[in-house]
Design a protein around this motif. Structure first.
Motif, PDB file in Angstrom:
ATOM      1  N   LYS A 279      11.585   9.377   0.834  1.00  0.00           N
ATOM      2  CA  LYS A 279      12.256   9.470  -0.464  1.00  0.00           C
ATOM      3  C   LYS A 279      13.699   9.021  -0.267  1.00  0.00           C
ATOM      4  O   LYS A 279      14.131   8.775   0.860  1.00  0.00           O
ATOM      5  CB  LYS A 279      12.193  10.901  -1.027  1.00  0.00           C
ATOM      6  CG  LYS A 279      12.907  11.950  -0.192  1.00  0.00           C
ATOM      7  CD  LYS A 279      12.731  13.321  -0.801  1.00  0.00           C
ATOM      8  CE  LYS A 279      13.508  14.399  -0.039  1.00  0.00           C
ATOM      9  NZ  LYS A 279      14.965  14.243  -0.206  1.00  0.00           N
TER      10      LYS A 279
ATOM     11  N   SER B 149      12.723   3.218  -0.328  1.00  0.00           N
ATOM     12  CA  SER B 149      11.879   4.409  -0.477  1.00  0.00           C
ATOM     13  C   SER B 149      10.868   4.274  -1.600  1.00  0.00           C
ATOM     14  O   SER B 149      10.255   5.269  -1.999  1.00  0.00           O
ATOM     15  CB  SER B 149      12.768   5.641  -0.743  1.00  0.00           C
ATOM     16  OG  SER B 149      13.583   5.435  -1.881  1.00  0.00           O
ATOM     17  N   HIS B 150      10.688   3.055  -2.132  1.00  0.00           N
ATOM     18  CA  HIS B 150       9.727   2.832  -3.210  1.00  0.00           C
ATOM     19  C   HIS B 150       8.640   1.873  -2.731  1.00  0.00           C
ATOM     20  O   HIS B 150       8.945   0.840  -2.133  1.00  0.00           O
ATOM     21  CB  HIS B 150      10.415   2.257  -4.441  1.00  0.00           C
ATOM     22  CG  HIS B 150      11.502   3.135  -4.978  1.00  0.00           C
ATOM     23  ND1 HIS B 150      11.249   4.286  -5.683  1.00  0.00           N
ATOM     24  CD2 HIS B 150      12.853   3.038  -4.891  1.00  0.00           C
ATOM     25  CE1 HIS B 150      12.393   4.855  -6.018  1.00  0.00           C
ATOM     26  NE2 HIS B 150      13.383   4.115  -5.548  1.00  0.00           N
TER      27      HIS B 150
ATOM     28  N   THR C  19       3.519   7.766  -0.307  1.00  0.00           N
ATOM     29  CA  THR C  19       3.748   6.444   0.277  1.00  0.00           C
ATOM     30  C   THR C  19       2.553   6.002   1.109  1.00  0.00           C
ATOM     31  O   THR C  19       2.081   4.860   1.002  1.00  0.00           O
ATOM     32  CB  THR C  19       5.015   6.459   1.146  1.00  0.00           C
ATOM     33  OG1 THR C  19       6.152   6.791   0.333  1.00  0.00           O
ATOM     34  CG2 THR C  19       5.248   5.110   1.798  1.00  0.00           C
TER      35      THR C  19
ATOM     36  N   SER D  17       6.501  13.191  -0.703  1.00  0.00           N
ATOM     37  CA  SER D  17       6.784  11.772  -0.933  1.00  0.00           C
ATOM     38  C   SER D  17       6.164  10.910   0.163  1.00  0.00           C
ATOM     39  O   SER D  17       5.667   9.805  -0.098  1.00  0.00           O
ATOM     40  CB  SER D  17       8.296  11.541  -0.991  1.00  0.00           C
ATOM     41  OG  SER D  17       8.879  12.275  -2.041  1.00  0.00           O
TER      42      SER D  17
END
Length: 516
Positions: A153, A268-269, A301, A297
């Protein structure tokens, strides 16, 4: 046995290919795919020796398919069947990485010749990667190592770790060419960690991805004063739409030929660009912090990458940042929450130690050796660098004045011995303070119990003694006063069992309330 994957939708082409391959010794068709997407996914999983591609497969152009296959399976030799008789298309396929072009209509001799060339190239490449064959550097050139860092994240320290590791690697390993790519397209901040004047970005390079060359990329790089090269994220967010998955594969492929180590800050995306970088990378690293939000998170991912078929959880390395003794999730607990490879070296919470380096945009201001040593060990564990350097033994200082040196050594020993009683006394006093406080607490419990017993007509002394530990029962004294209140006294225990109690007592008086 030479394993072959065929990508063709034309049944006439497939029929001829099956016949020719049946006559080639040791050739075995493992899979036949009828779209470029299926072909790329199959090659990534099977890693065949030879891939035969019909140039009209679609929906992607043949050169683009060849380039993608080369990234997904570097050891596969690619042969393209040029049914369109297009010289320009054949040239583009060769430039993308094809090892042979077969004109259509095909002949057996033509197929056999190109097939053997691709098979020999595959054997050669597999030997180089495994280390069984020495690389002469004449035919394959440089093959840099790509490592992608992604944050579970935002705010877990991904950019700081990737940037500092790139600078430290270039500084400690002489002659290593290092490139740092900022692929955090929405919030890229490499230029905020280290001061760099940005002229162009990765978006500008991606705009010309179809005609990309090494010179184009080198012109876009920023040469930092530390010695590393930077390919920075776009300043304007809307330009990130140019950075497609195909463009990322092309850019990283050309950077491999120019640099020894390519570190990618993937953000982080889970974007298509990040997924493409993770797919073609040699190593994928996710940075987490020891808290529940970060691990949730991280799970999202990993699920995104697995659903896209780019990387399984078992192939991922996890670096734990900002570790402290107050963490609710311990390092061992994190290891039980994932099947990924948990990097053994942990990075401590170092906000104050990193603050000056971040504020001045100069990592050299971070002078704490443990931070840089930890990064070096992590780099060795994930394969970015060689094994962590073992410090050379420190040479003993020259002896100047032997008697004086012995006297100083003796003085240090005497001073140490002299401090032992003082340290012991401080510890005993602290222990006694704790005992006194504990006695006060238990005396309060005893007073409450005695008051309740007196109110209902029971023995207050027995109730008070039952309310304290057995070791304190004999020191509890209960007195019922004339006004009906109860006084409970407890002697303070000493530090050594068997010794007499201290002369002072702890006493508390409680009023008895008559029950109606």
């Amino acid at each position: 046995m030479t394993r072959v994957v065929v990508g063709a939708a034309d049944q006439n082409v497939l029929t001829e290919l099956r016949g020719f391959l049946a006559e080639i010794e040791d050739a075995e068709i493992e899979s036949i795919l009828e779209s470029s997407h299926e072909l790329s996914a199959s090659v990534a999983g099977l890693k065949p020796d030879v891939v035969i591609l019909h140039d009209s497969l679609g929906p992607q152009p043949a050169a683009e398919i060849v380039r993608e296959i080369a990234f997904r399976s570097p050891t596969s030799g690619i042969v393209v069947i040029n049914a369109a008789m297009d010289a320009e298309g054949a040239l583009a396929a060769m430039e993308a990485g094809a090892k042979g072009i077969v004109r259509y209509p095909m002949t057996f001799d033509d197929v056999l010749s190109r097939f053997d060339a691709a098979r020999q190239w595959s054997i050669r490449m597999a030997g180089l990667i495994s280390g069984a064959v020495a690389d002469t550097g004449r035919d394959l050139g440089r093959r840099g190592r790509v490592t992608v860092f992604a944050g579970a994240k935002g705010g877990v320290g991904t950019t700081t770790i990737a940037t500092h590791m790139a600078i430290d690697l270039h500084r400690k390993v002489a002659g290593t060419k290092v490139c740092l790519v900022d692929l955090d397209l929405q919030a890229g901040d490499v230029s905020g960690i280290i001061e760099a004047r940005q002229r162009v970005s990765i978006a500008d390079v991606a705009k010309v991805a179809e005609d990309l060359s090494a010179n184009t990329i080198l012109d876009a790089l920023v040469r930092h004063e530390s010695g590393i090269s930077l390919l920075l994220a776009p300043v304007l967010v809307h330009e990130s739409e140019y950075v497609t998955a195909t463009a990322v594969r092309s850019i990283l492929g050309l950077l491999r030929e120019e640099f020894d180590v390519i570190l990618v800050d993937g953000g982080s995306h889970a974007t298509p660009a990040q997924a493409a970088a993770v797919e073609v990378a040699d190593t994928a690293v996710v940075v987490v912090t020891p808290d529940v939000l970060a691990m949730r998170s991280f799970r999202r991912t990993v699920q995104a990458w697995e659903s896209l078929g780019v990387r399984s959880e078992q192939e991922i390395h996890v670096v734990v940042n900002r570790v402290s003794r107050e963490d609710a999730l311990t390092f061992d607990a994190l290891g039980k929450l994932t099947s990924a490879n948990l990097v053994s070296t942990r990075l401590p919470a170092a906000f104050r130690r990193l603050e000056r380096g971040v504020n001045t945009r100069n990592p050299d201001e971070v002078r704490e050796a443990p931070w840089w040593s930890a990064l070096e060990r992590i780099g060795a564990e994930i394969g970015v660098s060689g094994p962590a350097a073992v410090p050379a033994p420190v040479a003993a200082p020259k002896r100047r004045g032997g008697r004086r040196a012995k006297a100083e050594t003796g003085q240090i020993a005497v001073e140490t011995v002299g401090l032992v009683p003082l340290v012991a006394l401080i510890c005993l006093l602290a222990w006694q303070v704790g005992l006194t406080a504990l006695a006060f607490v238990w005396n309060g419990h005893a007073a409450n119990a005695a008051t309740r017993a007196q109110a209902i007509g029971d023995d207050p002394g027995e109730a008070a003694r039952d309310a304290v530990p057995d070791s304190m029962r004999d020191s509890v004294h209960v007195t019922v006063l004339g006004d009906g209140s109860v006084k409970v006294s407890t002697k303070v225990p000493v530090m050594c069992p068997g010794c007499a109690a201290l002369p002072t007592e702890i006493s508390q008086t409680s009023d008895v309330v008559d029950e109606p």
